[in-house]
Motif scaffolding. Structure first.
Motif, PDB file in Angstrom:
ATOM      1  N   VAL A 127      44.222  -2.426  59.455  1.00 46.41           N
ATOM      2  CA  VAL A 127      43.329  -2.647  58.320  1.00 46.41           C
ATOM      3  C   VAL A 127      43.276  -1.405  57.438  1.00 46.41           C
ATOM      4  N   LEU A 128      43.100  -0.244  58.048  1.00 45.47           N
ATOM      5  CA  LEU A 128      43.064   1.000  57.280  1.00 45.47           C
ATOM      6  C   LEU A 128      44.407   1.272  56.621  1.00 45.47           C
ATOM      7  N   ALA A 129      45.492   0.960  57.317  1.00 45.79           N
ATOM      8  CA  ALA A 129      46.813   1.178  56.735  1.00 45.79           C
ATOM      9  C   ALA A 129      46.991   0.343  55.478  1.00 45.79           C
ATOM     10  N   ASP A 130      46.548  -0.911  55.511  1.00 45.24           N
ATOM     11  CA  ASP A 130      46.708  -1.782  54.351  1.00 45.24           C
ATOM     12  C   ASP A 130      45.846  -1.313  53.185  1.00 45.24           C
ATOM     13  N   MET A 131      44.601  -0.947  53.467  1.00 43.96           N
ATOM     14  CA  MET A 131      43.757  -0.404  52.400  1.00 43.96           C
ATOM     15  C   MET A 131      44.424   0.804  51.757  1.00 43.96           C
ATOM     16  N   THR A 132      44.933   1.695  52.603  1.00 44.03           N
ATOM     17  CA  THR A 132      45.537   2.928  52.102  1.00 44.03           C
ATOM     18  C   THR A 132      46.778   2.634  51.281  1.00 44.03           C
ATOM     19  N   GLU A 133      47.599   1.697  51.724  1.00 39.61           N
ATOM     20  CA  GLU A 133      48.797   1.338  50.969  1.00 39.61           C
ATOM     21  C   GLU A 133      48.440   0.784  49.592  1.00 39.61           C
ATOM     22  N   ASN A 134      47.365   0.000  49.527  1.00 39.37           N
ATOM     23  CA  ASN A 134      46.961  -0.574  48.244  1.00 39.37           C
ATOM     24  C   ASN A 134      46.477   0.487  47.263  1.00 39.37           C
ATOM     25  N   VAL A 135      45.793   1.491  47.774  1.00 43.83           N
ATOM     26  CA  VAL A 135      45.326   2.564  46.896  1.00 43.83           C
ATOM     27  C   VAL A 135      46.462   3.514  46.554  1.00 43.83           C
ATOM     28  N   ALA A 136      47.324   3.781  47.516  1.00 36.57           N
ATOM     29  CA  ALA A 136      48.377   4.782  47.326  1.00 36.57           C
ATOM     30  C   ALA A 136      49.512   4.295  46.443  1.00 36.57           C
TER      31      ALA A 136
ATOM     32  N   VAL B 141      37.404   2.428  50.314  1.00 32.56           N
ATOM     33  CA  VAL B 141      38.421   2.598  49.283  1.00 32.56           C
ATOM     34  C   VAL B 141      38.177   3.881  48.488  1.00 32.56           C
ATOM     35  N   ASP B 142      36.918   4.148  48.155  1.00 31.30           N
ATOM     36  CA  ASP B 142      36.606   5.391  47.443  1.00 31.30           C
ATOM     37  C   ASP B 142      36.953   6.619  48.284  1.00 31.30           C
ATOM     38  N   ASN B 143      36.649   6.564  49.574  1.00 34.77           N
ATOM     39  CA  ASN B 143      36.967   7.688  50.451  1.00 34.77           C
ATOM     40  C   ASN B 143      38.475   7.885  50.570  1.00 34.77           C
ATOM     41  N   ILE B 144      39.203   6.785  50.672  1.00 36.24           N
ATOM     42  CA  ILE B 144      40.662   6.868  50.756  1.00 36.24           C
ATOM     43  C   ILE B 144      41.245   7.428  49.465  1.00 36.24           C
ATOM     44  N   ALA B 145      40.744   6.934  48.327  1.00 39.60           N
ATOM     45  CA  ALA B 145      41.248   7.426  47.039  1.00 39.60           C
ATOM     46  C   ALA B 145      40.998   8.928  46.885  1.00 39.60           C
TER      47      ALA B 145
ATOM     48  N   ASN C 117      44.207   1.984  41.049  1.00 38.79           N
ATOM     49  CA  ASN C 117      44.438   1.064  42.162  1.00 38.79           C
ATOM     50  C   ASN C 117      43.143   0.777  42.919  1.00 38.79           C
ATOM     51  N   ALA C 118      42.349   1.819  43.103  1.00 39.82           N
ATOM     52  CA  ALA C 118      41.079   1.646  43.812  1.00 39.82           C
ATOM     53  C   ALA C 118      40.140   0.740  43.030  1.00 39.82           C
ATOM     54  N   ASP C 119      40.068   0.919  41.736  1.00 40.29           N
ATOM     55  CA  ASP C 119      39.176   0.084  40.916  1.00 40.29           C
ATOM     56  C   ASP C 119      39.599  -1.390  40.964  1.00 40.29           C
ATOM     57  N   ALA C 120      40.889  -1.649  40.884  1.00 44.07           N
ATOM     58  CA  ALA C 120      41.375  -3.025  40.934  1.00 44.07           C
ATOM     59  C   ALA C 120      41.075  -3.654  42.297  1.00 44.07           C
ATOM     60  N   TYR C 121      41.239  -2.876  43.337  1.00 40.93           N
ATOM     61  CA  TYR C 121      40.988  -3.369  44.694  1.00 40.93           C
ATOM     62  C   TYR C 121      39.507  -3.669  44.880  1.00 40.93           C
ATOM     63  N   LYS C 122      38.646  -2.802  44.389  1.00 40.86           N
ATOM     64  CA  LYS C 122      37.202  -3.017  44.535  1.00 40.86           C
ATOM     65  C   LYS C 122      36.738  -4.241  43.746  1.00 40.86           C
TER      66      LYS C 122
END
Length: 305
Positions: free
Chosen positions: A42-51, A144-148, A165-170
């Motif tokens: 789950v964390l990997a996917d969140m991170t990939e989406n932001v990164a 997401v904010d912490n990851i970004a 990317n973070a804004d779009a995801y949120k």
């Protein structure tokens, strides 16, 4: 080579499976990108989406793994032995990972930092924070904010991309939360209850105005006692709960006893601790939370007038 990579060589005294860090031919990728190591999919996917394309992301645990009781073994093949950033959930979820974090020089970020915590209220875990904070779309936005922010510190040249990317995801997370809240309007207030095998939905229940009940609080202890099952049966009967649910990584045997005793419907399988394979039902975190919201709504509204 970024200065922090050497530190994570010491992070791996036990070989670990690190998904996502190999090329298509099975050889280790060597594209020069920073490597971010996360504890579960789950964390990997969140991170990939932001990164986006700016980093490589690895997950220690495999798809389908039960995060609470994960035990690194010699069978795990080390496909990525270096990292520039480590991201975990915290809140006691990955107790097995503490030894690796302590021995690493890489920056370490706790994704759940800043969420409004809910304590577990039952059994041996009473008083400890419920670790499943990502199961709330509102909390996921904090993740997401912490990851970004962590990615920006790691690779400041790409800060604008990370922020966009973070804004779009949120925005997608907010839409999912609104769908849940709006959908529950069809459920009589007295029946707005979420009954699951594990107490993994406290944050989602809080956000949606659902009363939560579960058989056991944490999947580290999956053997339901007769009293736990009896308590669940009593709650379902007293509140005319139309449907009950169980998580994908555990047996639904105990919950089926609740179904047989009460006549409630088994509403379906919910996903919490792991994504599925790419061709499975929840290959991304957004798919996971959408699936769970749809399953819960279908179960609770099926018999609504």
């Amino acid at each position: 080579m970024p200065k922090n990579r050497r530190g994570v060589a010491a992070l791996l005294p036990v070989t670990l499976v690190l998904a996502g860090c190999t090329a298509a031919n099975g050889e280790e990728a060597d594209d020069g990108l920073p490597v971010v190591l996360t504890t579960f999919t789950v964390l990997a996917d969140m991170t990939e989406n932001v990164a986006g394309e700016h980093v490589r992301v690895a997950s220690i645990t495999k798809v389908g793994a039960e995060i609470h009781g994960y035990e690194p073994t010699p069978r795990d093949v080390a496909q990525a032995s270096e990292a520039d950033l480590i991201i975990d959930n915290g809140l006691g979820l990955e107790a097995w990972f503490a030894q690796f974090v302590e021995s690493s020089d890489a920056p370490h970020v706790v994704a759940s930092e800043g969420v409004e915590l809910i304590d577990i209220s039952a059994d041996a875990y009473a008083g400890r924070p419920n670790p499943h904070a990502w199961m709330s779309p509102a909390n996921a936005a904090v993740y997401v904010d912490n990851i970004a922010a962590a990615l920006t510190d790691l690779s400041p040249d790409h800060a604008e991309d990370f922020a966009a990317n973070a804004d779009a995801y949120k925005a997608e997370l907010a839409a999912i939360e609104a769908e849940l809240v709006d959908g529950l309007a069809a459920v009589p207030p007295a029946q707005r209850a979420l009954v699951t095998c594990e107490g993994a939905f406290s944050y989602l229940a809080r956000d949606a105005g659902l009363e939560e009940r579960y058989i056991w609080p944490v999947n580290a202890e999956q053997q339901a006692t007769p009293q736990q099952i009896a308590d669940a049966i009593e709650f379902v009967e007293d509140n005319d709960v139309p449907a009950v649910f169980c998580e994908s990584t555990v047996s639904d045997r105990a919950m089926m006893q609740v179904v047989e005793a009460t006549g409630a419907t088994f509403g379906g399988v919910l996903y919490v601790d792991s994504l599925s394979d790419a061709d499975g039902p929840v290959p991304t975190y957004l798919d996971l939370i959408r699936h769970d919201v749809a399953t819960i709504l279908d179960g609770l509204t099926a018999g609504a007038p």
